[in-house]
Design an enzyme around this catalytic site. Structure first.
Site, PDB file in Angstrom:
ATOM      1  N   CYS A  35       0.818  -1.214   0.000  1.00 48.64           N
ATOM      2  CA  CYS A  35       0.000   0.000   0.000  1.00 48.64           C
ATOM      3  C   CYS A  35       0.849   1.258   0.000  1.00 48.64           C
ATOM      4  O   CYS A  35       0.349   2.350  -0.207  1.00 48.64           O
ATOM      5  CB  CYS A  35      -0.919   0.027   1.211  1.00 48.64           C
ATOM      6  SG  CYS A  35      -2.153  -1.274   1.175  1.00 48.64           S
ATOM      7  N   CYS A 105      -2.577   9.791   5.847  1.00 48.84           N
ATOM      8  CA  CYS A 105      -1.483   9.485   6.777  1.00 48.84           C
ATOM      9  C   CYS A 105      -1.953   9.645   8.224  1.00 48.84           C
ATOM     10  O   CYS A 105      -1.580   8.856   9.093  1.00 48.84           O
ATOM     11  CB  CYS A 105      -0.290  10.398   6.519  1.00 48.84           C
ATOM     12  SG  CYS A 105       0.467  10.152   4.901  1.00 48.84           S
TER      13      CYS A 105
END
Ligand SMILES: Cc1ncc(COP(=O)(O)O)c(C=O)c1O
Lengths: 282, 398
Positions: A35, A105
């Site tokens: 990923c 994030c």
């Protein structure tokens, strides 16, 4: 180039709390190499359920590292109950904000925390099996994760959801599903109301004729014209639409395919599924 | 401190000699070359000279050169021209590793009913020419294959490709934006119909490029309007940039030798040094058939954007195929097409050099980068593990 705040840069260049905790009370691990980012969060929790130490290891870009650093700073000294309430937004805010495209994030940080706490409490840690179904297969994002990101951050578009969760950022096949979830969450569609194709009223002959002409004129003909072709409506008998092909279509060896794949398909989808289209020479 | 610029495949510094040549056309000589007075007319001779300079670099005829607004316009023009000239043909062949200026045009064409064959590449980034041969069809309108890859520098065997394609009478375009000026190209012996190039990759200005159209090859203009470029590309000429591109071409021809000796030597020193100093690093792409200025290296278990940002702290400029640098979430389509494993694909850094670099700069990178990788590996959770462990999320992005 991304517009990173000084705080992001600072936490990236001098990340706090990097490393492992031996015999950690809890570990939360999310993401994967495939990923493009992964975070392993270590927590040391005392008998009063207070986080006395937090460390991390992160594989990822600058904002992934900075978000992990921020998360551990936020966690230290908090009780589990307090920690549980930390949202991805708080992580981003701590850093003075993240670029929209990088919000995922901060979400990764929040998810790692969730996994760690669940592990600690002995709750099932297979986050995704137990929390909804996977919507984005490229990045393994579930409907629960998407809904949560939408609710906590007030997201309104698929693009935003992609920035926050990565969902839809791979092959893009799931964007319609994501839109449906956004509509659901923002109350445009009641959650239980699976948008079934509305039952079609039966059309009168005149209505059918008008609709067929509309679809032909507005959709089918412009498409055919791009390739130098055209189609003319001759008649409608019951559910049979009779047309004549014009222009390039007359000499085109694939005209029968065009008839079925373009003309008939458009009419079936937009007027009535029972319709068939036949070519008549006129 | 000045920037150590190793991103010359993205764009290049304007050569001071190019700028000097351009300046008069941004100041005194502002006339329109089409005008009927001396003041404008005198400019046209400079455009003619630029056309000569460019033709000379490619060993082509001046009237085979059409000035455009850059590589992207040249690519678009070539594709649409071939299709418009052969309306019955609905098939195109290209590769999976082209620049978006080709790939996104192809995707758009697919939506409009065209059939596109995307040739794959092997793990070295090389084509299987038998696959190309097999893909040619009677209704193939155009084969468009890049000369050299911008990310890896891998050079495709254009002469062999041209032989296969022209034997079947199919039109051939090559996006040579990265190859021009770096390796010799001789269009007298290379039978492509169209070739794209761009000014800002060869130390010329941005927003200027050219499309070579072989004499006798059919052509349909993309831009219609005035009669400039003999009606093949309308619009008042970007005189200063055209003159700049001409000068850049002349200098590229003079520097070809340096490019393939000095620049190549610096590249090799950098590459060997990094591979030696940094464990678990690999070169992406074939090293035999490669541009002399490019190296694409992957560092296992670290992420490209993080590397770039740390290098930026030392004023070192390079680029990465990492997902996080592109705004998309997937790593470079070129590395993906080559099947570079994810453990490496996210950590790729491209260094692309030019004649303006020097050995001192190479030394600085060789000193700083191993430290940077070490630091990032210390942060990474994967450092101890062999290979990627089972993803925690069911990630199926392969
Ligand atoms: C291979 C290739 N083709 C086309 C282009 C586009 O050229 P330009 O930036 O002049 O439009 C580039 C540059 O980015 C390139 O590397």
């Amino acid at each position: 180039m991304w517009e990173y705040t000084d705080k992001v840069r600072e936490h990236f260049l001098n990340p706090r709390n990097v490393g492992e905790i031996k015999n950690a009370s809890a570990i939360g691990e999310v993401g994967s190499l495939a990923c493009g980012d992964a975070l392993k969060l270590f927590l040391d929790i005392d008998e009063n359920d207070r986080i006395v130490d937090a460390k991390f290891q992160t594989f990822g870009c600058a904002s992934a590292i900075a978000s992990s650093s921020a998360l551990t700073e936020l966690l230290k000294g908090k009780t589990l109950e307090e920690a549980e309430k930390i949202t991805n937004k708080e992580i981003a805010d701590y850093l003075g904000g993240l670029p929209e495209e990088k919000m995922h994030c901060s979400v990764m940080g929040q998810e790692a925390l969730e996994v760690a706490i669940k592990t600690y409490r002995g709750e099932p840690i297979e986050l995704h099996d137990h929390e909804g179904t996977i919507i984005c297969h490229c990045f393994g994002v579930t409907d629960e994760q998407i809904l949560r990101a939408v609710e906590e951050n007030g997201l309104t578009t698929v693009e935003e959801v992609t920035h926050y969760t990565k969902a839809g950022g791979g092959c893009g096949k799931c964007v319609d599903d994501i839109q449906r979830l956004i509509d659901e969450a923002t109350g445009k569609v009641a959650a239980c109301e699976v948008p079934e194709p509305a039952a079609r009223p039966t059309l009168s002959n005149i209505e059918r004729m008008q609709l067929v002409m509309k679809v032909l004129n507005e959709e089918v003909r412009p498409r055919l014209k791009q390739d130098g072709g055209d189609v003319e409506l001759i008649d409608i008998e019951g559910h049979t639409v009779k047309v004549a092909l014009r222009g390039m279509c007359t000499s085109c060896p694939s005209s029968q395919l065009t008839l079925k794949n373009v003309v008939e398909k458009a009419l079936q989808e937009q007027v009535e599924p029972e319709l068939t289209v036949v070519e008549v020479s006129q | 401190m000045t920037t150590i610029y190793f991103d010359n495949n993205a764009t290049t510094k304007i050569d001071p000699l190019v700028l000097k040549e351009m300046m008069p056309f941004l100041t005194d000589y502002y006339g329109n070359p089409s005008s009927m007075h001396k003041f404008g007319g005198q400019v046209s001779s400079h455009i003619a000279r630029a056309r000569h300079q460019l033709a000379s670099l490619l060993n082509a005829q001046p009237d085979e050169i059409i000035f455009t607004a850059g590589g992207t316009e040249s690519d678009n023009t070539a594709i649409y021209s071939a299709l418009e000239a052969q309306p019955g043909k609905k098939h195109l062949i290209t590769t999976r590793v082209e620049h978006p200026a080709i790939l996104n045009v192809c995707r758009h064409l697919e939506q409009r009913g065209y059939d596109i064959t995307y040739l794959g590449v092997d793990e070295k980034g090389l084509l299987d020419l038998e696959e190309l041969r097999a893909a040619l069809r009677p209704d193939t309108a155009l084969v468009t294959i890049m000369y050299a890859n911008s990310e890896t520098g891998v050079i495709f065997p254009m002469h062999e490709i041209a032989k296969i394609v022209k034997e079947r009478g199919v039109m051939l375009h090559t996006d040579a934006v990265q190859a021009v000026g770096k390796i010799p190209i001789n269009l007298e012996t290379l039978p492509v119909d169209y070739l794209s190039l761009s000014g800002h990759k060869i130390h010329g200005p941005k927003g200027i490029g050219a499309l070579y159209v072989r004499k006798g090859a059919t052509f349909r203009p993309h831009m219609r309007g005035g009669h400039q470029e003999h009606g093949r590309r309308a619009g008042t000429e970007n005189t200063a940039s055209i003159v700049g591109l001409g000068k850049a071409a002349e200098l590229a021809q003079l520097s070809m030798e340096i490019e393939n000796t000095g620049v190549k030597h610096m590249r090799d020193t950098l590459e060997k040094g990094l591979l030696k100093a940094i464990p678990e690093s690999i070169i992406n792409g074939d090293t035999e058939s490669r541009l002399p200025n490019t190296t694409n290296i992957s560092f296992k278990h670290v992420e490209g954007e993080a590397i770039l940002l740390m290098m930026d702290g030392f004023e070192i400029a390079a680029s990465s195929g990492s997902a996080c640098t592109s705004g998309s979430l997937e790593p470079s389509h070129v590395l993906r097409a080559m099947g570079v494993p994810f453990t490496y694909a996210h950590g790729s850094i491209r260094f692309s050099l030019s004649r303006f670099n020097d050995d001192k700069e190479i030394k600085i990178v060789l000193k700083e980068l191993p430290e940077i990788i070490k630091r990032l590996r210390e942060i990474s959770p994967y450092k101890d593990e062999e290979g990627a462990e089972a993803p925690k999320r069911p990630c199926t992005c392969s």
